[in-house]
Design an enzyme around this catalytic site. Sequence first.
Site, PDB file in Angstrom:
ATOM      1  N   HIS A 470     -85.126  53.569   9.820  1.00 36.34           N
ATOM      2  CA  HIS A 470     -84.632  53.606   8.442  1.00 36.34           C
ATOM      3  C   HIS A 470     -85.663  54.234   7.502  1.00 36.34           C
ATOM      4  CE1 HIS A 470     -82.518  51.986   4.809  1.00 36.34           C
ATOM      5  NE2 HIS A 470     -83.752  51.991   4.330  1.00 36.34           N
ATOM      6  N   GLU A 471     -86.878  53.706   7.530  1.00 34.54           N
ATOM      7  CA  GLU A 471     -87.891  54.209   6.603  1.00 34.54           C
ATOM      8  C   GLU A 471     -88.254  55.657   6.898  1.00 34.54           C
ATOM      9  OE1 GLU A 471     -88.631  52.752   3.965  1.00 34.54           O
ATOM     10  OE2 GLU A 471     -87.628  50.871   4.452  1.00 34.54           O
ATOM     11  N   HIS A 474     -86.141  57.983   4.946  1.00 35.19           N
ATOM     12  CA  HIS A 474     -86.683  58.270   3.616  1.00 35.19           C
ATOM     13  C   HIS A 474     -87.785  59.329   3.708  1.00 35.19           C
ATOM     14  CE1 HIS A 474     -84.584  55.245   1.326  1.00 35.19           C
ATOM     15  NE2 HIS A 474     -85.057  54.234   2.026  1.00 35.19           N
ATOM     16  N   HIS A 477     -86.437  62.728   4.000  1.00 31.73           N
ATOM     17  CA  HIS A 477     -85.927  63.153   2.693  1.00 31.73           C
ATOM     18  C   HIS A 477     -87.082  63.722   1.861  1.00 31.73           C
ATOM     19  CE1 HIS A 477     -82.815  61.968  -0.647  1.00 31.73           C
ATOM     20  NE2 HIS A 477     -82.979  63.272  -0.541  1.00 31.73           N
TER      21      HIS A 477
END
Length: 684
Positions: A470-471, A474, A477
């Site tokens: 998940h992280e 980020h 991104h």
Amino acid sequence: MTENPFFSPSSLPFQLPPFAEIRDDHYEPAFERGMAEQIAEVQAILVAPEPATFANTIEALERSGRILKRVSAVFFGLSSSDKTPFIAELEERIAPRLSAHGDRIRLDSDLYERIRAVSERVAAGEEQLDAEAVYLVDRYLTSYTLSGAGLGDADKATLREVNQRLSTLTTRFDTDLLDDTNALAVHVADVSELDGLGADAIATAAANATSRGLEGYLITLVLPTGHPYLASLTNRALRERIMTASQSRAARDNDADNRPVVLEIARLRASRAELLGFRSHAAAVTAAQTAGTPEAVDALLRRLAAPAAANARAEAAVLQEQIDATETDSTLASWDWAFYTEKVRAARFDVDTSAMRPYFDAERVLRDGVFFAATSLYGIRFEERFDLAAYNGEARVFEVTEDDGTPIGLYLLDLYTRDSKHGGAWMNSFVSQSRLLGTPRVVTNNLNVPRPAPGTPTLLTLDEVTTLFHEFGHALHGLFATVTYPRFAGTSVFRDFVEFPSQVNEMWMLWPEVLANYAKHFDTGEPMPQEMVDRLIASRAFNEGFRTSEYLAAALLDQAWHGLSSAEAEAVTDVAEFERAALERVGLADRAVPTRYSSTYFSHVFAGGYDAGYYSYIWSEVLDADTVRWFEENGGMTRANGDRFRRHVLGIGGSRDPLEAYREFRGRDADIAPLLERRGLTES
């Protein structure tokens, strides 16, 4: 202090901050010079004799404050990941000064009029700008308007006072929480009480105790209400101690009591919203998000709350049956849920998530899982840079390049928990890409994995593997966003859109070719048995009632606090009673299913920038689930699919309207059906 490393860009690769050179006495002078420099730059904009244009106003604002950006990125990055007593003390002093500095710029009437004039020139076709620049003008006008730039002088003075007080309070909330979280760590004298934990977890608890000069074992707390050890500990009394300690954080009569802080923050945010012309803080916040209104948020959350609660009640009945079959006179409590969920999961699906840990060696998960998936989708490469130092000896530095060797940026990973680090997991940026400023990319991921005993591997739980994927979403991104203007850099998107890319990246954790590449026994190298994987996938819908309910309870609690009018906020005097009543109104006041975050340790919304925005996770998950469906329907993990997602979502940062970009990627608006199916809410 010409040697101050913040006064000029770093000469290290990718402008990585020179952490080894940064001393405590560098921060405050850098903040002072940075603020003074930016004020001078803004004044130069205001005294320019020429009429306002995009170049001499908007672009000039984007160029301003470079020293301040450099020192803020490092200081606040360390405030969350490695907070020393010095950083904590300086943060309390500097936060209100930074708030006043920001208000001095955002509330300047002359500057606001120049921004309005540029917007009018753009509307009249007098400026020849590309799409990103046009969008930048729109975002500036909207943000300054919502910040109160159009208010009268008296109201602006009030607004400045409120903002400065709020900056002090949110900093105090954060410090109180960290202090009380450390103070409430659960001390265990006898190893027999730790029955059910693995040898590595016991060794970690022993090391925790030793580090604080204690005998025995110490269980440190995590940010959410629940704790990973609750799924394994057979000692019910110890499970209750852990849950009680968790729920007591910053809600005791001591110096770290956040209850008065919560009340004052809620009142000040409500009064500020009223000053800005909104009924509530939630209305002010959502006006600048994709949701648009609190009513739209409420409609989604309430649509999911009743069926989620019904599913949780059904799950509770199953867990109680398990308790009745193994114990006498015990009623399911919050500290029992995770423990008996694992027993039911094992009985019904023959799944033991603790038995998966030997297959989740952290190094393999990182290199052969997280990095492998990114390479397969986007063609990027990772090389560890042992010659570059991060801010802490535990953090690692990786250089990221395109398939052809073109540099992208640096990725830092800070995996392990420590007393100086906040709970939870997050991504932030030390350097954000901008063509205008010529800046590259340096991003970091923080997790809170317990450090194993020396000489033993770091074995992750299933949840920790999910969190790392998940992280890293980020991080991608932040690494891929390629924009001209700093305002749009990296993850600088609407808050209720920012979780979308990270949630999508979770899908690759169990993607067959990815899982087969990293899920190998740390000792034997044998792959995770396929039947174990199949059983895990078959069991994933089980406990979704609990997971959805605890999340929705927190999201709706956030909306309850920030949906108050100024008069309503003044009338609230008891934090616990307000919380209880708010959860009862939405049917989620279940003692066995506590809210993921209670008010006094709800750092996301009282200190972390997610105020009136915790709904963002489920709001973004509508897009996420619909995107997963698209990948499944279009061939899965291919470079073509990865490039399309990168081009339309990850690569644009905040430089376009996110929902328009999503429509281009998907060919239509997102459908909620995949989310309902994933969460097991379709039949209800």
